[in-house]
Design a protein around this motif. Structure first.
Motif, mmCIF file in Angstrom:
data_model
loop_
_atom_site.group_PDB
_atom_site.id
_atom_site.type_symbol
_atom_site.label_atom_id
_atom_site.label_comp_id
_atom_site.label_asym_id
_atom_site.label_seq_id
_atom_site.Cartn_x
_atom_site.Cartn_y
_atom_site.Cartn_z
ATOM 1 N N ILE A 77 0.848 -1.192 0.000
ATOM 2 C CA ILE A 77 0.000 0.000 0.000
ATOM 3 C C ILE A 77 0.886 1.245 0.000
ATOM 4 O O ILE A 77 2.076 1.167 0.292
ATOM 5 N N PRO A 78 0.315 2.424 -0.291
ATOM 6 C CA PRO A 78 1.129 3.637 -0.351
ATOM 7 C C PRO A 78 1.206 4.420 0.949
ATOM 8 O O PRO A 78 2.077 5.279 1.094
ATOM 9 N N SER A 79 0.282 4.157 1.903
ATOM 10 C CA SER A 79 0.229 5.003 3.093
ATOM 11 C C SER A 79 -0.616 4.341 4.171
ATOM 12 O O SER A 79 -1.395 3.407 3.906
ATOM 13 N N ILE A 80 -0.490 4.849 5.397
ATOM 14 C CA ILE A 80 -1.314 4.348 6.492
ATOM 15 C C ILE A 80 -2.786 4.658 6.236
ATOM 16 O O ILE A 80 -3.665 3.817 6.466
ATOM 17 N N SER A 81 -3.084 5.858 5.766
ATOM 18 C CA SER A 81 -4.481 6.224 5.528
ATOM 19 C C SER A 81 -5.126 5.294 4.498
ATOM 20 O O SER A 81 -6.314 4.951 4.618
ATOM 21 N N TYR A 82 -4.359 4.865 3.508
ATOM 22 C CA TYR A 82 -4.870 3.901 2.526
ATOM 23 C C TYR A 82 -5.212 2.586 3.222
ATOM 24 O O TYR A 82 -6.250 1.980 2.967
ATOM 25 N N ILE A 100 -12.426 3.060 19.750
ATOM 26 C CA ILE A 100 -11.444 3.673 20.640
ATOM 27 C C ILE A 100 -10.301 4.251 19.826
ATOM 28 O O ILE A 100 -9.686 3.547 19.010
ATOM 29 N N VAL A 101 -10.030 5.547 20.025
ATOM 30 C CA VAL A 101 -8.868 6.198 19.419
ATOM 31 C C VAL A 101 -8.134 6.972 20.512
ATOM 32 O O VAL A 101 -8.631 7.105 21.636
ATOM 33 N N SER A 107 -3.313 11.504 12.493
ATOM 34 C CA SER A 107 -4.640 11.535 11.875
ATOM 35 C C SER A 107 -5.032 10.229 11.196
ATOM 36 O O SER A 107 -6.214 9.881 11.142
ATOM 37 N N SER A 108 -4.073 9.481 10.693
ATOM 38 C CA SER A 108 -4.390 8.331 9.842
ATOM 39 C C SER A 108 -5.292 7.292 10.503
ATOM 40 O O SER A 108 -6.257 6.831 9.872
ATOM 41 N N GLN A 114 -13.941 8.718 11.999
ATOM 42 C CA GLN A 114 -14.727 9.915 12.294
ATOM 43 C C GLN A 114 -15.685 10.251 11.156
ATOM 44 O O GLN A 114 -16.825 10.659 11.395
ATOM 45 N N THR A 115 -15.237 10.067 9.933
ATOM 46 C CA THR A 115 -16.098 10.389 8.796
ATOM 47 C C THR A 115 -17.234 9.381 8.628
ATOM 48 O O THR A 115 -18.232 9.691 7.973
ATOM 49 N N ARG A 116 -17.106 8.205 9.211
ATOM 50 C CA ARG A 116 -18.121 7.161 9.066
ATOM 51 C C ARG A 116 -19.078 7.074 10.251
ATOM 52 O O ARG A 116 -20.129 6.432 10.159
ATOM 53 N N ALA A 117 -18.730 7.689 11.368
ATOM 54 C CA ALA A 117 -19.438 7.447 12.619
ATOM 55 C C ALA A 117 -20.927 7.762 12.536
ATOM 56 O O ALA A 117 -21.780 6.941 12.922
ATOM 57 N N ASP A 118 -21.282 8.940 12.077
ATOM 58 C CA ASP A 118 -22.698 9.334 12.069
ATOM 59 C C ASP A 118 -23.524 8.436 11.162
ATOM 60 O O ASP A 118 -24.595 7.941 11.555
ATOM 61 N N ALA A 119 -23.043 8.205 9.957
ATOM 62 C CA ALA A 119 -23.811 7.418 8.995
ATOM 63 C C ALA A 119 -23.946 5.963 9.424
ATOM 64 O O ALA A 119 -24.983 5.330 9.179
#
Length: 383
Positions: A77-82, A100-101, A107-108, A114-119
Motif C-alpha cells: 500500500i502507499p500510506s497508512i491512511s490507505y 477507541i482512538v 490523523s491516519s 470519524q467520517t463514518r461514525a454518524d452514517a
C-alpha cells in the motif's frame, strides 16, 4: 550490544540527527539502489518479464519478517491512511458500539472512522492523554469502563507519535478479545524496533510505512490483513488483485474473482521500480539487526539523554511507560521560543511536538550524539 551503524550512512560527524520519528536518512546501500533504479527507468527495455513480480514479493517478504507474518497476509500500500480505508471497507462496525482512538494520535488511524461514525451509527471515544504518561492503563480503562457501550474497534498507534508513550499491545488485544472487538494497529512508530508476533497478538490489521524507522522512502507502506478478513472487496479494483485475468482490447475480465490472500488488497500501479527496492533494503537491514538489538541500543541512548537532562527543570516520562527509542521532554512553562531552531543551528536536530521536545535516535547515532545533545540543551536553557 549492537554498535552504532553510522558508517552505513552519509552522515557527517558535525550533524547530530535525533529525529527519526519524523523521517530517517537513507543508508548508502539504499541511495545506491535508488540511483541505479532511476537509470533502469531510463532503459525499461532491459527489464525482464519477472522483474516486477520479484520486486513485489521481495518487499512483501521483508515487511512480513518484521512482524513475523506470512507474506501472503501482507498487502503493498502507499500510506497508512490507505490501509485504514481498506480496513474500513472490509469490516462492519455494529451500531451502538464505540471505536477507541487516542487523543492527539496521528490523523491516519482516526479520521476514516470519524467520517463514518454518524452514517454508520457508532461513536468515537477518544482516550485522553494521561498525566502520568501511562497510555496502556488509560486505554484499558476506556475499553473496560463499566456501563459503557461495547467496543467495536480500537484503532490506535502502538507508540504515540507525540510523546513516545508505549502501549502494551498484548494487554490491549486481550481486553478487546474479551469484548469480541476488532483491533487495528498503526505501527508507524514501532515496526522494526519493537518485536511483534502477529500470530500470537492476533490483530485484525497492522499498518506501517518505511520512511521513518525502517530507513526507507516515502510512499511505501504495508498492511497486514488477518486471514479472517481476506475475503472482502479491495479498496481498488485491479487486474493484479484478480485471478485468471486476461486482457482483450485493453479491457480486463475476471472469470474467477479475486486472489485468495492479502495480495488482492495491493494498491493499483504497484510497480514502483525505484522506491520498492529501496524500501526492501531498509527493512531487510532492520530485520538482520533484529528488533531486540535495535531497541536495546536505542534505549541505551535515550536513557543516557534522560540521565543527562536531570536537574535541568525538564520532565521526562517514566521509563516503564515510554518507548525505548523515543524520549519526550516537557517544560513547566512551555518550551522556550526558538529552542528547536537554536539547537538546529548547533547541528542538533530534534522535533517539537504538542509543546514537548521529541528526541528519537536510530542506529546511526552513538553516545557522542547523546552527550552532544545534552550539552547543547544545557547551553540553550542556561544561556
Amino acid at each position: 550490544m549492537l554498535p552504532s551503524q553510522r558508517d552505513l550512512f552519509e552522515m557527517p560527524r558535525h550533524i547530530c540527527y535525533l529525529n527519526s520519528a519524523s523521517y530517517s536518512p537513507l543508508p548508502r546501500r539504499t541511495l545506491e539502489a535508488g540511483r541505479a533504479a532511476v537509470d533502469r527507468k531510463g532503459t525499461p527495455w532491459t527489464l525482464d518479464a519477472g522483474f516486477a513480480h520479484r520486486q513485489h514479493e521481495r518487499a512483501r517478504a521483508a515487511a512480513a519478517r518484521l512482524i513475523n507474518a506470512d507474506p501472503a497476509d501482507i498487502a503493498l500500500i502507499p500510506s497508512i491512511s490507505y490501509g485504514v480505508a481498506t480496513a474500513a471497507k472490509l469490516v462492519t462496525i455494529a451500531r451502538g458500539t464505540r471505536i477507541i482512538v487516542l487523543e492527539n494520535d496521528h490523523s491516519s488511524p482516526v479520521l476514516e472512522w470519524q467520517t463514518r461514525a454518524d452514517a454508520q451509527g457508532f461513536a468515537i471515544e477518544t482516550v485522553r492523554q494521561p498525566d502520568d504518561g501511562d497510555w496502556t492503563s488509560a486505554v484499558l480503562a476506556a475499553i473496560e469502563r463499566s456501563g459503557a457501550p461495547p467496543v467495536g474497534l480500537a484503532s490506535i498507534s502502538s507508540v504515540h507519535w507525540s510523546d513516545g508513550g508505549l502501549i502494551d499491545l498484548e494487554k490491549v488485544a486481550a481486553a478487546l478479545r474479551r469484548q469480541g472487538a476488532l483491533f487495528l494497529v498503526d505501527a508507524t512508530q514501532s515496526a522494526g524496533v519493537l518485536p511483534m508476533e502477529v500470530g500470537h497478538l492476533d490483530p485484525d490489521f497492522v499498518l506501517f510505512p518505511t520512511y521513518k524507522w525502517l530507513l526507507g522512502p516515502y510512499g511505501r507502506a504495508f498492511a497486514y490483513v488477518a486471514k479472517r478478513h481476506q475475503n472482502g472487496i479491495p479498496l481498488e479494483q485491479t487486474a493484479a488483485g484478480r485471478r485468471d485475468v486476461r486482457a482483450e482490447n485493453d479491457v480486463y475480465f475476471s472469470d474467477l474473482g479475486y486472489v485468495g490472500n492479502a495480495r488482492r488488497f495491493d494498491m493499483g500501479e504497484r510497480d514502483h521500480f525505484i522506491s520498492m527496492e529501496m524500501a526492501s533494503i531498509g527493512m531487510e537491514m532492520m530485520a538482520e539487526w533484529g528488533a531486540a538489538a535495535v531497541a536495546q541500543r536505542l534505549a541505551m541512548l535515550t536513557d543516557r539523554i534522560a540521565d543527562g537532562v536531570h536537574g535541568l527543570g525538564v520532565s521526562v516520562p517514566a521509563r516503564n511507560v515510554r518507548a525505548p527509542h523515543v524520549l519526550s521532554l516537557g517544560f513547566k512553562d512551555g518550551m522556550p521560543a526558538k529552542l528547536i531552531e537554536g539547537l538546529a543551528a548547533d547541528g542538533v536536530h530534534v522535533a517539537a511536538r504538542l509543546g514537548r521536545m521529541r528526541i528519537s535516535p536510530h542506529v546511526y547515532n552513538d553516545e557522542a550524539d547523546a552527550d552532544r545533545f545534552v550539552a547543547a540543551l544545557v547551553r540553550r536553557l542556561r544561556g
